[in-house]
Design an enzyme around this catalytic site. Sequence first.
Site, PDB file in Angstrom:
ATOM      1  N   GLY A  61       0.835  -1.196   0.000  1.00 23.68           N
ATOM      2  CA  GLY A  61       0.000   0.000   0.000  1.00 23.68           C
ATOM      3  C   GLY A  61       0.867   1.241   0.000  1.00 23.68           C
TER       4      GLY A  61
ATOM      5  CB  VAL B  99      -0.799   2.749   5.598  1.00 24.82           C
ATOM      6  CG1 VAL B  99      -1.203   1.516   6.377  1.00 24.82           C
ATOM      7  CG2 VAL B  99      -1.997   3.691   5.474  1.00 24.82           C
ATOM      8  N   GLY B 100       2.483   2.463   5.565  1.00 26.01           N
ATOM      9  CA  GLY B 100       3.694   1.645   5.761  1.00 26.01           C
ATOM     10  C   GLY B 100       4.413   2.020   7.047  1.00 26.01           C
TER      11      GLY B 100
ATOM     12  CD  GLU C  23       6.634  -5.853  -2.251  1.00 33.28           C
ATOM     13  OE1 GLU C  23       6.589  -5.231  -3.321  1.00 33.28           O
ATOM     14  OE2 GLU C  23       7.543  -6.650  -1.960  1.00 33.28           O
TER      15      GLU C  23
ATOM     16  CB  CYS D 257       2.352  -0.346  -7.228  1.00 39.52           C
ATOM     17  SG  CYS D 257       2.618  -2.075  -7.614  1.00 39.52           S
TER      18      CYS D 257
HETATM   19  P1  NAD Z   1      -5.421   0.791   0.606  1.00 36.84           P
HETATM   20  O1  NAD Z   1      -6.027   2.103   0.955  1.00 36.84           O
HETATM   21  O2  NAD Z   1      -6.287  -0.318   0.146  1.00 36.84           O
HETATM   22  O3  NAD Z   1      -4.562   0.383   1.863  1.00 36.84           O
HETATM   23  C1  NAD Z   1      -3.870  -0.827   1.926  1.00 36.84           C
HETATM   24  C2  NAD Z   1      -4.240  -1.533   3.211  1.00 36.84           C
HETATM   25  O4  NAD Z   1      -3.883  -0.735   4.341  1.00 36.84           O
HETATM   26  C3  NAD Z   1      -5.712  -1.855   3.340  1.00 36.84           C
HETATM   27  O5  NAD Z   1      -5.856  -3.218   3.679  1.00 36.84           O
HETATM   28  C4  NAD Z   1      -6.182  -0.927   4.435  1.00 36.84           C
HETATM   29  O6  NAD Z   1      -7.216  -1.499   5.222  1.00 36.84           O
HETATM   30  C5  NAD Z   1      -4.951  -0.714   5.269  1.00 36.84           C
HETATM   31  N1  NAD Z   1      -4.946   0.580   5.939  1.00 36.84           N
HETATM   32  C6  NAD Z   1      -5.326   1.777   5.388  1.00 36.84           C
HETATM   33  N2  NAD Z   1      -5.165   2.758   6.298  1.00 36.84           N
HETATM   34  C7  NAD Z   1      -4.696   2.190   7.437  1.00 36.84           C
HETATM   35  C8  NAD Z   1      -4.325   2.683   8.723  1.00 36.84           C
HETATM   36  N3  NAD Z   1      -4.418   3.991   9.035  1.00 36.84           N
HETATM   37  N4  NAD Z   1      -3.871   1.807   9.651  1.00 36.84           N
HETATM   38  C9  NAD Z   1      -3.766   0.498   9.346  1.00 36.84           C
HETATM   39  N5  NAD Z   1      -4.107  -0.026   8.133  1.00 36.84           N
HETATM   40  C10 NAD Z   1      -4.564   0.798   7.194  1.00 36.84           C
HETATM   41  O7  NAD Z   1      -4.325   0.958  -0.538  1.00 36.84           O
HETATM   42  P2  NAD Z   1      -3.535   2.238  -0.961  1.00 36.84           P
HETATM   43  O8  NAD Z   1      -2.501   2.582   0.042  1.00 36.84           O
HETATM   44  O9  NAD Z   1      -4.448   3.313  -1.439  1.00 36.84           O
HETATM   45  O10 NAD Z   1      -2.783   1.631  -2.243  1.00 36.84           O
HETATM   46  C11 NAD Z   1      -2.197   2.456  -3.141  1.00 36.84           C
HETATM   47  C12 NAD Z   1      -0.713   2.582  -2.845  1.00 36.84           C
HETATM   48  O11 NAD Z   1      -0.137   1.293  -2.758  1.00 36.84           O
HETATM   49  C13 NAD Z   1       0.048   3.287  -3.940  1.00 36.84           C
HETATM   50  O12 NAD Z   1       1.024   4.100  -3.361  1.00 36.84           O
HETATM   51  C14 NAD Z   1       0.687   2.138  -4.706  1.00 36.84           C
HETATM   52  O13 NAD Z   1       1.832   2.479  -5.417  1.00 36.84           O
HETATM   53  C15 NAD Z   1       0.982   1.184  -3.613  1.00 36.84           C
HETATM   54  N6  NAD Z   1       1.035  -0.158  -4.121  1.00 36.84           N
HETATM   55  C16 NAD Z   1       2.214  -0.824  -4.075  1.00 36.84           C
HETATM   56  C17 NAD Z   1       2.299  -2.099  -4.605  1.00 36.84           C
HETATM   57  C18 NAD Z   1       3.566  -2.883  -4.580  1.00 36.84           C
HETATM   58  O14 NAD Z   1       3.495  -4.069  -4.896  1.00 36.84           O
HETATM   59  N7  NAD Z   1       4.688  -2.316  -4.233  1.00 36.84           N
HETATM   60  C19 NAD Z   1       1.180  -2.681  -5.153  1.00 36.84           C
HETATM   61  C20 NAD Z   1      -0.011  -1.969  -5.163  1.00 36.84           C
HETATM   62  C21 NAD Z   1      -0.079  -0.720  -4.618  1.00 36.84           C
END
Ligand code: NAD
Length: 446
Positions: free
Chosen positions: A199, A203-204, A221, A255
């Site tokens: 994600g 959040v990471g 990731e 991503c």
């Molecule tokens: P998302 O909003 O679905 O979040 C990912 C997960 O984090 C979800 O399961 C969500 O429930 C959890 N989450 C969200 N907020 C949280 C919090 N405050 N506390 C705990 N958990 C929480 O996904 P996203 O972040 O919008 O995804 C898009 C991002 O992910 C982009 O930056 C994209 O580049 C990156 N991404 C990376 C990869 C990779 O393989 N490297 C793949 C896809 C997406």
Amino acid sequence: MNDDSTPTHGPEDPSALVARLRATFRSGRTRPLAWRKQQLTRLRELLTEHREDIADALHADLGKPRAEAYRSEIDFSVREIDHTLEHLEEWLRPESVDVSGVFGDRASAGTQYDPLGVVLVVAPWNYPVQLLLVPVAGALAAGNSVVVKPSEMAPATSTVIARLLPRYLDTDAVAVVEGGVPETTDLLAQRFDHIFYTGNGAVGRIVMRAAAEHLTPVTLELGGKSPAFVDAGVNTAEVARRLARTKFANAGQTCVAPDYVLTDPTTARALEAALTEAIEEQYGADPAASDAYGRIVNERHFDRLTGLLGSGRVVTGGQTDRAAKYIAPTVLAGVRPDEPVMREEIFGPVLPIVEVDGLDEAIDFINDRDKPLALYAFTDSDGTRERLAAETSSGGLGFGLPMAHLSVPELPFGGVGESGLGAYHGPHSIATFSHRKARLDVPLPA
Ligand code: NAD
């Protein structure tokens, strides 16, 4: 086994859930190769027997075209599972090292892969099947119990996974927890043996902080702006085709999609025309009517993306429809580095072209910014390839065909710096979800 009568576990207190899965892990049930292979085979069956249910859910969540749902989600995951089933035994084989010079001929030493215990997989919405089930497959292949957290932003997919996984997988070792921030926060308070998060970087950081409490290792990731450098003199028609095919898949919500193009002014002019043609070739004169083109996940992202369309000059596209969450494949030319579209990861169907005067400036441009998840380049020059490889840092480096590196399971897939930490796919998933234990045996004298 896909009848509706198989019991599923209802909402369970997170600490009780983790304790239950840990008890299964401690019992030794998840260790044998046979169990691991059986779980992978069952996961494969789930994907093939419910292809249509899954494709329907992906369409409901993202307007994902069926062909794309098969190719980049279902078949992609099946291929990864097949490759793992074929090679797992060989990947798990203990390795030995020679210690006879130190401890004598009867001594032996080597390494073995130990499963870690209970793994948490938290997935995003953009490829809500692949980015959930490929890590789950890796964690199972390595012999772990797994808590599976789909993204709440792809609710239909989350529901179908939560319904099907317990029917196919060992429910004492694998559990799905649906929900958003509160549910994930509760999970993150538990002690896991590994957390695998895909994600965004904000959040990471939350995940890594929570993991630090328990000294739990993490894989992050993440994303970022992946540049595509286009060298002078290349076949711009073919470059445009390849850029269009990768950038606009999943309506740009990938991503590893090329985020922006870096090229010299002459090549930029040629690319503007070639991209316009390539987009029409791919989606017809009206992409809104094409069943090969997806939609934006929600209004929030739609509004964010339309806010980026004012940067530079629209070469092609620019049409939007909020009710349908539609944004046409859009190319922006003459974009300056300080404009909004260049200040955040785009994650949508908007491709800016930024002009530089050549390779040196392109390398500086890349190195002045966060390390991207991927760097792409189109060039006919080996010298350019070598310079990009040696003088820049990115999660992956792709020449000639964006995004293709992640379909090679023997290549590690992961970021570096702001784009992430750790990697997976194929044998790299085994390394991620295992501990490589050192083992030394110095026998007593006979
Ligand atoms: P998302 O909003 O679905 O979040 C990912 C997960 O984090 C979800 O399961 C969500 O429930 C959890 N989450 C969200 N907020 C949280 C919090 N405050 N506390 C705990 N958990 C929480 O996904 P996203 O972040 O919008 O995804 C898009 C991002 O992910 C982009 O930056 C994209 O580049 C990156 N991404 C990376 C990869 C990779 O393989 N490297 C793949 C896809 C997406």
